[in-house]
Scaffold this motif. Structure first.
Motif, PDB file in Angstrom:
ATOM      1  N   ARG A 121      14.965  55.021  54.310  1.00 57.89           N
ATOM      2  CA  ARG A 121      15.843  54.227  53.445  1.00 57.89           C
ATOM      3  C   ARG A 121      15.879  52.766  53.906  1.00 57.89           C
ATOM      4  O   ARG A 121      15.815  51.844  53.075  1.00 57.89           O
ATOM      5  CB  ARG A 121      17.257  54.816  53.435  1.00 57.89           C
ATOM      6  N   THR A 122      15.968  52.550  55.203  1.00 54.77           N
ATOM      7  CA  THR A 122      16.002  51.180  55.717  1.00 54.77           C
ATOM      8  C   THR A 122      14.657  50.493  55.518  1.00 54.77           C
ATOM      9  O   THR A 122      14.600  49.310  55.150  1.00 54.77           O
ATOM     10  CB  THR A 122      16.396  51.192  57.205  1.00 54.77           C
ATOM     11  N   ALA A 141      14.485  49.447  51.965  1.00 58.27           N
ATOM     12  CA  ALA A 141      15.380  48.321  51.662  1.00 58.27           C
ATOM     13  C   ALA A 141      14.744  47.000  52.062  1.00 58.27           C
ATOM     14  O   ALA A 141      14.789  46.016  51.308  1.00 58.27           O
ATOM     15  CB  ALA A 141      16.719  48.515  52.362  1.00 58.27           C
ATOM     16  N   PRO A 157      28.303  49.537  56.876  1.00 57.41           N
ATOM     17  CA  PRO A 157      28.461  50.910  57.380  1.00 57.41           C
ATOM     18  C   PRO A 157      27.625  51.095  58.646  1.00 57.41           C
ATOM     19  O   PRO A 157      26.793  50.255  59.000  1.00 57.41           O
ATOM     20  CB  PRO A 157      27.937  51.769  56.221  1.00 57.41           C
ATOM     21  N   ASP A 173      24.634  55.770  59.023  1.00 56.21           N
ATOM     22  CA  ASP A 173      24.756  55.821  57.566  1.00 56.21           C
ATOM     23  C   ASP A 173      23.844  54.817  56.872  1.00 56.21           C
ATOM     24  O   ASP A 173      24.064  54.475  55.701  1.00 56.21           O
ATOM     25  CB  ASP A 173      26.206  55.566  57.154  1.00 56.21           C
ATOM     26  N   ASP A 174      22.823  54.327  57.576  1.00 60.18           N
ATOM     27  CA  ASP A 174      21.904  53.335  57.006  1.00 60.18           C
ATOM     28  C   ASP A 174      22.662  52.133  56.463  1.00 60.18           C
ATOM     29  O   ASP A 174      22.425  51.666  55.342  1.00 60.18           O
ATOM     30  CB  ASP A 174      21.047  53.950  55.896  1.00 60.18           C
ATOM     31  N   GLY A 175      23.569  51.610  57.306  1.00 59.73           N
ATOM     32  CA  GLY A 175      24.468  50.546  56.854  1.00 59.73           C
ATOM     33  C   GLY A 175      23.759  49.303  56.370  1.00 59.73           C
ATOM     34  O   GLY A 175      24.154  48.720  55.343  1.00 59.73           O
ATOM     35  N   GLN A 215      22.361  49.961  52.975  1.00 62.06           N
ATOM     36  CA  GLN A 215      23.404  49.989  51.948  1.00 62.06           C
ATOM     37  C   GLN A 215      23.773  48.585  51.485  1.00 62.06           C
ATOM     38  O   GLN A 215      23.910  48.319  50.288  1.00 62.06           O
ATOM     39  CB  GLN A 215      24.641  50.714  52.467  1.00 62.06           C
ATOM     40  N   GLU A 223      20.772  47.001  49.545  1.00 68.24           N
ATOM     41  CA  GLU A 223      20.649  47.598  48.213  1.00 68.24           C
ATOM     42  C   GLU A 223      21.698  47.025  47.273  1.00 68.24           C
ATOM     43  O   GLU A 223      21.419  46.710  46.111  1.00 68.24           O
ATOM     44  CB  GLU A 223      20.806  49.115  48.310  1.00 68.24           C
ATOM     45  N   SER A 224      22.920  46.893  47.783  1.00 69.90           N
ATOM     46  CA  SER A 224      24.005  46.359  46.969  1.00 69.90           C
ATOM     47  C   SER A 224      23.731  44.916  46.561  1.00 69.90           C
ATOM     48  O   SER A 224      23.883  44.536  45.397  1.00 69.90           O
ATOM     49  CB  SER A 224      25.324  46.441  47.750  1.00 69.90           C
ATOM     50  N   THR A 272      25.204  47.938  41.176  1.00 68.77           N
ATOM     51  CA  THR A 272      26.119  48.345  42.241  1.00 68.77           C
ATOM     52  C   THR A 272      27.012  47.181  42.581  1.00 68.77           C
ATOM     53  O   THR A 272      26.646  46.021  42.373  1.00 68.77           O
ATOM     54  CB  THR A 272      25.336  48.776  43.496  1.00 68.77           C
TER      55      THR A 272
END
Length: 288
Positions: A22-23, A26, A249, A253-255, A258, A261-262, A281
């Protein structure tokens, strides 16, 4: 958001050395959006492999807490702000007088110099295989020390830092970044992650207000305070959390992913707003 500046350890990478899918995705999306990415780390250049291997990063890395700028594509040193041999030995004397149990090492542009005291005091590290010698013998007049290291086997990092920073005063910048060891990282006066990041951003024509930064430890404090949006990681060191009102985060939690992405969602909405696209988002803002 024109530049994303991210710490590595404890921010996008855990002790297992893994950067999650995920990171990775991103950061790839950030680059695809035409936004610059720079990693700002306490690591020396020889420890940057994961950034290339897992993120495919071939751009600039600010290393050694701002003392080194490294070009990943060419594998070459761009610049170094270093302590000289005489400065290091003076600092060593000051710290040893305050704390005789301390151990010492010096991260040079051309490698690591380690004293036996450092290996003994840094129990649990992977240094036992290294050759050691007193810094007075191993450091030459031509050596440029980008990070002088002092470790305590008995004090906490916070206790050791408080003891040393007052005595060192204007001779150097003292910080720490390792939650597992009481390890001080000492740079030339005024050299911090923020100092070099500001200089790098200016070279790109980017203002602090256009920089989004991420970090989790005391060596990130100045960078988080300088950036337009400096995100401290949830669960990070209290000093990092106190330096900014923005929160990401946790690493678990892959802060960082997140937040990116936002923010990328917000960029897409603003770009396509004339066609009536709905927000993807909500943007993460600061917390009191």
């Amino acid at each position: 958001m024109r530049l994303v500046a991210s710490d590595v350890d404890g921010t996008i990478m855990g002790h297992d050395g893994v950067i999650t899918t995920r990171t990775r995705n991103a950061f790839a999306a950030v680059r695809e959006a035409g936004i610059q990415v720079v990693f700002v780390t306490g690591r020396p250049p020889r420890w940057l492999g994961p950034l290339a291997e897992q993120l495919g990063h071939d751009g600039t890395v600010i290393c050694s807490n701002g003392a080194v700028v490294w070009d990943m594509a060419g594998g070459v040193l761009v610049s170094a702000d270093a302590l000289l041999r005489e400065q290091v030995l003076r600092l060593r004397g000051v710290i040893e007088e305050l704390h005789p149990e301390a151990g010492f090492a010096a991260e040079c542009v051309n490698g690591l110099r380690v004293e036996e005291s450092f290996i003994k005091a840094h129990a649990g590290s992977r240094l036992a295989e290294l050759e050691f010698a007193p810094l007075a013998e191993s450091l030459g007049a031509e050596d440029r020390v980008v990070k002088f290291l002092a470790v305590s086997p008995v004090l906490s990092a916070e206790e050791f830092h408080a003891l040393v920073v007052e005595a060192v005063g204007p001779l150097a910048h003292v910080t720490h970044s390792d939650a597992r060891f009481s390890l001080l990282e000492i740079s030339a006066p005024g050299i911090t992650k923020a100092h070099t990041l500001e200089r790098y951003a200016a070279s790109l024509g980017i203002d602090a207000s256009e920089v989004v930064a991420f970090g989790d430890m005391p060596n990130d404090v100045q960078m988080l305070a300088w950036a337009g949006e400096g995100y401290a990681m949830t669960g990070g060191h209290p000093e990092a959390l106190a330096s900014t009102s923005f929160r990401a985060p946790s690493l678990a939690d892959d802060g960082v992913a997140q937040v990116l992405e936002s923010k990328l969602g917000g960029i897409r909405v603003r770009t396509a707003g004339a066609s009536g696209d709905m927000p993807i988002t909500a943007s993460m803002g600061g917390e009191a």
